[in-house]
Design a protein around this motif. Structure first.
Motif, PDB file in Angstrom:
ATOM      1  N   HIS A  76     -22.290  31.484  49.795  1.00 25.64           N
ATOM      2  CA  HIS A  76     -21.036  31.484  50.543  1.00 25.64           C
ATOM      3  C   HIS A  76     -21.128  32.552  51.616  1.00 25.64           C
ATOM      4  CE1 HIS A  76     -20.103  30.568  46.244  1.00 25.64           C
ATOM      5  NE2 HIS A  76     -19.581  29.480  46.808  1.00 25.64           N
ATOM      6  N   ASP A 136     -19.751  26.964  52.310  1.00 25.39           N
ATOM      7  CA  ASP A 136     -20.330  26.829  50.980  1.00 25.39           C
ATOM      8  C   ASP A 136     -21.575  25.973  51.052  1.00 25.39           C
ATOM      9  OD1 ASP A 136     -20.719  26.525  48.217  1.00 25.39           O
ATOM     10  OD2 ASP A 136     -18.556  26.599  47.870  1.00 25.39           O
ATOM     11  N   HIS A 161     -16.641  22.014  43.242  1.00 23.87           N
ATOM     12  CA  HIS A 161     -16.789  22.994  42.171  1.00 23.87           C
ATOM     13  C   HIS A 161     -15.709  24.062  42.255  1.00 23.87           C
ATOM     14  CE1 HIS A 161     -19.094  24.523  45.598  1.00 23.87           C
ATOM     15  NE2 HIS A 161     -18.872  25.734  45.150  1.00 23.87           N
ATOM     16  N   HIS A 218     -14.288  28.151  41.877  1.00 21.19           N
ATOM     17  CA  HIS A 218     -14.722  29.464  42.326  1.00 21.19           C
ATOM     18  C   HIS A 218     -14.027  30.596  41.611  1.00 21.19           C
ATOM     19  CE1 HIS A 218     -15.983  27.169  45.978  1.00 21.19           C
ATOM     20  NE2 HIS A 218     -17.026  27.961  45.825  1.00 21.19           N
ATOM     21  N   ASP A 277     -19.616  30.704  42.225  1.00 19.62           N
ATOM     22  CA  ASP A 277     -19.341  29.370  41.702  1.00 19.62           C
ATOM     23  C   ASP A 277     -19.155  29.484  40.195  1.00 19.62           C
ATOM     24  OD1 ASP A 277     -19.644  28.372  44.181  1.00 19.62           O
ATOM     25  OD2 ASP A 277     -21.608  27.480  43.844  1.00 19.62           O
TER      26      ASP A 277
HETATM   27 ZN   LIG Z   1     -19.006  27.590  46.057  1.00 19.44          ZN
END
Ligand SMILES: [Zn+2]
Ligand SMILES: [Zn+2]
Length: 130
Positions: free
Chosen positions: A22, A71, A77, A79, A90
């Motif tokens: 990220h 990302d 997903h 966080h 993640d």
């Molecule tokens: Zn992520």
């Protein structure tokens, strides 16, 4: 010539994002500037915009000062966001949790991908002075 340079920078952005997971445009620029001193903020912005359009990057939860963050993980997903250093991690939260929260929300809708907040291990260590 220009295209060649852009490809080189695009590859560099990809490599960085692969390890950073990220990052904001600013963070990408700050890191790549060490290797490529003539890389400009405009070029980084252009590269990440194109990668987003192509689906090579996704938008991650923004930073606490509302900067967009990208990302490298392209699957939906969840966080974990540290409230002190703003770093993202993640994390896989149980899908039951998603359903429970959705139920509580009623008419409002979750978009997929939850963000939970707290203090990361690094910041906790710093706070306790270990
Ligand atoms: Zn992520
Ligand atoms: Zn932290």
């Amino acid at each position: 010539m220009i295209a060649e340079r852009t490809t080189k920078y695009t590859d560099a952005v990809k490599t960085y994002m692969k390890s950073a997971k990220h990052a904001t445009n600013g963070q990408i620029l700050e890191y790549l500037h060490i290797t490529y001193p003539d890389l400009s903020a405009t070029t980084v912005h252009r590269i990440t915009t194109r990668m987003l359009e192509r689906g090579d990057l996704l938008c991650a939860p923004p930073t606490s000062n509302k900067l967009s963050r990208f990302d490298f993980n392209l699957k939906t997903h969840d966080h974990f966001q540290c409230v002190s250093c703003d770093r993202l991690r993640d994390v896989e939260l149980p899908s039951d949790l998603f359903n429970v929260i959705q139920e509580k929300l009623g008419d409002c809708k979750l978009n997929g991908g939850l963000t939970v907040q707290g203090s990361c291990a690094k910041c906790l260590k710093k706070e306790s002075g270990v």
